[in-house]
Design an enzyme around this catalytic site. Structure first.
Site, PDB file in Angstrom:
ATOM      1  N   LYS A 135       0.817  -1.224   0.000  1.00 26.24           N
ATOM      2  CA  LYS A 135       0.000   0.000   0.000  1.00 26.24           C
ATOM      3  C   LYS A 135       0.844   1.264   0.000  1.00 26.24           C
ATOM      4  O   LYS A 135       0.587   2.192  -0.765  1.00 26.24           O
ATOM      5  CB  LYS A 135      -0.934   0.009   1.214  1.00 26.24           C
ATOM      6  CG  LYS A 135      -1.971  -1.094   1.232  1.00 26.24           C
ATOM      7  CD  LYS A 135      -2.943  -0.939   2.389  1.00 26.24           C
ATOM      8  CE  LYS A 135      -2.301  -1.094   3.759  1.00 26.24           C
ATOM      9  NZ  LYS A 135      -1.736  -2.454   3.972  1.00 26.24           N
TER      10      LYS A 135
ATOM     11  N   ASN B 297      -3.159   5.884   5.946  1.00 30.72           N
ATOM     12  CA  ASN B 297      -2.672   4.914   6.914  1.00 30.72           C
ATOM     13  C   ASN B 297      -1.262   5.189   7.399  1.00 30.72           C
ATOM     14  O   ASN B 297      -0.914   4.852   8.524  1.00 30.72           O
ATOM     15  CB  ASN B 297      -2.742   3.511   6.291  1.00 30.72           C
ATOM     16  CG  ASN B 297      -2.426   2.413   7.271  1.00 30.72           C
ATOM     17  OD1 ASN B 297      -2.960   2.388   8.378  1.00 30.72           O
ATOM     18  ND2 ASN B 297      -1.558   1.503   6.871  1.00 30.72           N
TER      19      ASN B 297
ATOM     20  N   HIS C 101      -4.141  -9.494  10.093  1.00 29.49           N
ATOM     21  CA  HIS C 101      -4.914  -8.861  11.170  1.00 29.49           C
ATOM     22  C   HIS C 101      -6.049  -9.758  11.671  1.00 29.49           C
ATOM     23  O   HIS C 101      -7.118  -9.272  12.054  1.00 29.49           O
ATOM     24  CB  HIS C 101      -5.492  -7.520  10.701  1.00 29.49           C
ATOM     25  CG  HIS C 101      -4.463  -6.502  10.350  1.00 29.49           C
ATOM     26  ND1 HIS C 101      -3.538  -6.041  11.256  1.00 29.49           N
ATOM     27  CD2 HIS C 101      -4.193  -5.868   9.169  1.00 29.49           C
ATOM     28  CE1 HIS C 101      -2.746  -5.157  10.668  1.00 29.49           C
ATOM     29  NE2 HIS C 101      -3.124  -5.042   9.403  1.00 29.49           N
TER      30      HIS C 101
END
Length: 395
Positions: free
Chosen positions: A96, A114, A161
Site C-alpha cells: 500500500k 494509513n 490482522h
C-alpha cells in the site's frame, strides 16, 4: 454537526478533532484506554463517534454508541465528508505505502491515510480540485459509510490482522468496502483474476506481467505488481505514459520496505520492518538471489507459520534469527522444515549474531512477518532501531 466524540487521540484522532473544531463542532475527546462503564456518559448529546483505527469495535464507547443509534465513523469517513477533493484510494494486504507514494509522484498529489499524514489534516490545506492519494487499512475501511473514492485500488488480499478481525472473511469484507459506494463514473483497479467486487465502478485489471511504460527501479516481482497497479490507476486519472515512465524509473522506494540501509564489509543490510505479515516477508525472500540472514519475529497477528516456514526453507536463507513473542512458535515450524535458526530474542542480539557470520555478497534482512508492539512502538521504531544498530556496525 453540533457535538462529536473522537475516540483515540493518536495522529488521526488529533487530526479529526482539529478538523471538527475548525468547522465549529464541539468535540469530546477520549483516549482509547478508557474502559469503565461510566465512560458511556461521554456519549450524551453526541451526534457521531469518530473512531481511530487502533480502537477495536468492541470498545465500550463504540458498543455504547451503536446501542444508542449514534453513527460510528472512521477518521477517513469524516475527512472524506469535509474534503471536496477527488480521492484515489489504495488498499491491500501488502504494497500500500509503496503504491500510494508511486501514485503521489505520478499525479503530483498529496498523500495521506494509513501512513504519514492523516486525511483530516488536509482539510483546508489543499485546493478543492487537487487529487489526494489515500492509503487505506482494513481498520480504517471497516467504519466507512458514504466514503467514495473516484479511483479505488485493491493490490492483493491475503490473511492478515486476524487477531483484530477474527476471520479471513471479515478481513476481506473490510478491505472490499473501498468499492461499495462507487458508481458508474468511478474506477475500480483490481488484480487480474480477482473475483467480483462491490459497487458499480468501471473495472480495470492489472497484473505483474503487464507491459509498463518503464521498468521500476525498486526491486522484486511484488514491486513490479505494485508498479502495474499504479500505472493502471494513473492512466485512469489521465496521466500520460511519459510521466508514468519517469516516476517508475526513478522512484527509490519507501522507508522500512526493502530499504538498503548500508553495505558493511561487503554485506548488505536491508530494512524491511514494514513486512508485518508472512505474505510480505515471503515477497522479500523472493526479491533477492543472494544468501540471506533473515531476522523474523515480533508479535503474532493470528497467522499460522507453516506456509512461511516452508517458503523460508525453499529460499536462499543461511540462518533465521528469531525475536520477540513469535520466536518460540516460529522455531517449531522452522524446525519441522529443517531451517537453521537461532532464538535471538532481541533485535540487537539478532543483528549482532548475523553480522558476526555474514560473508561479503550476503544480505542481512530484517523482514519480521509480525507486528512490532511487543518490543517497539510501531514498525517504524523497529526499522529505525535496525538502522541505528547497522550504523553502529559501520562505526
Amino acid at each position: 454537526m453540533k457535538r462529536a466524540l473522537v475516540l483515540g487521540l493518536a495522529r488521526s484522532g488529533r487530526a479529526a478533532q482539529a478538523a471538527l473544531e475548525a468547522g465549529g463542532t464541539e468535540v469530546v475527546a477520549a483516549d482509547r484506554t478508557l474502559g469503565n462503564d461510566e465512560d458511556v456518559t461521554l456519549l450524551d448529546g453526541v451526534e457521531v463517534l469518530v473512531k481511530s483505527p487502533g480502537v477495536p469495535g468492541e470498545a465500550p464507547l463504540v458498543a455504547g454508541a451503536r446501542k444508542r443509534g449514534i453513527p460510528v465513523w472512521s477518521e477517513i469517513e469524516l475527512a472524506s465528508r469535509l474534503l471536496p477533493n477527488p480521492i484515489l484510494g489504495v488498499t491491500g494486504t501488502n504494497g500500500k505505502t509503496t503504491t500510494t507514494e508511486l501514485l503521489g509522484a505520478m499525479l503530483g498529489a498529496r498523500t495521506a491515510g494509513n501512513v504519514g499524514t492523516a486525511l483530516s489534516e488536509l482539510v483546508g490545506d489543499v485546493g478543492p480540485d487537487a487529487w489526494i492519494v489515500c492509503e487505506l487499512s482494513s481498520f480504517q475501511l471497516e467504519d466507512v459509510d458514504r466514503f467514495r473514492p473516484k479511483v479505488a485500488v485493491l493490490l492483493n488480499l491475503e490473511p492478515d490482522h486476524l487477531d483484530r478481525h477474527g476471520s479471513v472473511e471479515a478481513y476481506r469484507a473490510a478491505k472490499l468496502r473501498i468499492f461499495e459506494n462507487q458508481g458508474e463514473a468511478d474506477v475500480a483497479v483490481v488484480p487480474r483474476g480477482f473475483g467480483p467486487v462491490p459497487g458499480r465502478a468501471r473495472r480495470v485489471d492489472f497484473a505483474a506481467d503487464d507491459e509498463l511504460p518503464a521498468e521500476p527501479l525498486i526491486p522484486g516481482a511484488h514491486n513490479r505488481e505494485n508498479a502495474a497497479a499504479a500505472t493502471a490507476a494513473a492512466r485512469a486519472v489521465g496521466i500520460d505514459d511519459a510521466r508514468i515512465a519517469t516516476v517508475l524509473s526513478t522512484f527509490p522506494g519507501v522507508e522500512h520496505r526493502l530499504e538498503l540501509v548500508a553495505e558493511v564489509a561487503g554485506v548488505r543490510y536491508v530494512n524491511d520492518s514494514k513486512a508485518t505479515n508472512s505474505a510480505a516477508a515471503r515477497r522479500a525472500l523472493n526479491a533477492y538471489d543472494a544468501p540471506l540472514h533473515l531476522i523474523l519475529g515480533g508479535r503474532p497477528k493470528g497467522e499460522s507459520w507453516g506456509e512461511l516456514a516452508h517458503d523460508v526453507a525453499a529460499a536462499n536463507v543461511v540462518t533465521a534469527y528469531l525475536i520477540g513473542e513469535a520466536a518460540e512458535p516460529l522455531s517449531v515450524d522452522l524446525g519441522y522444515e529443517n531451517v537453521p535458526f537461532l532464538v535471538s530474542v532481541t533485535l540487537e542480539r539478532a543483528l549482532a549474531e548475523a553480522a558476526s557470520v555474514a560473508r561479503p555478497g550476503e544480505i542481512v534482512l530484517l523482514s519480521p512477518a509480525c507486528a512490532s508492539y511487543d518490543q517497539f512502538r510501531d514498525y517504524e521504531h523497529r526499522g529505525e532501531e535496525f538502522r541505528r544498530l547497522v550504523q553502529n556496525l559501520q562505526a
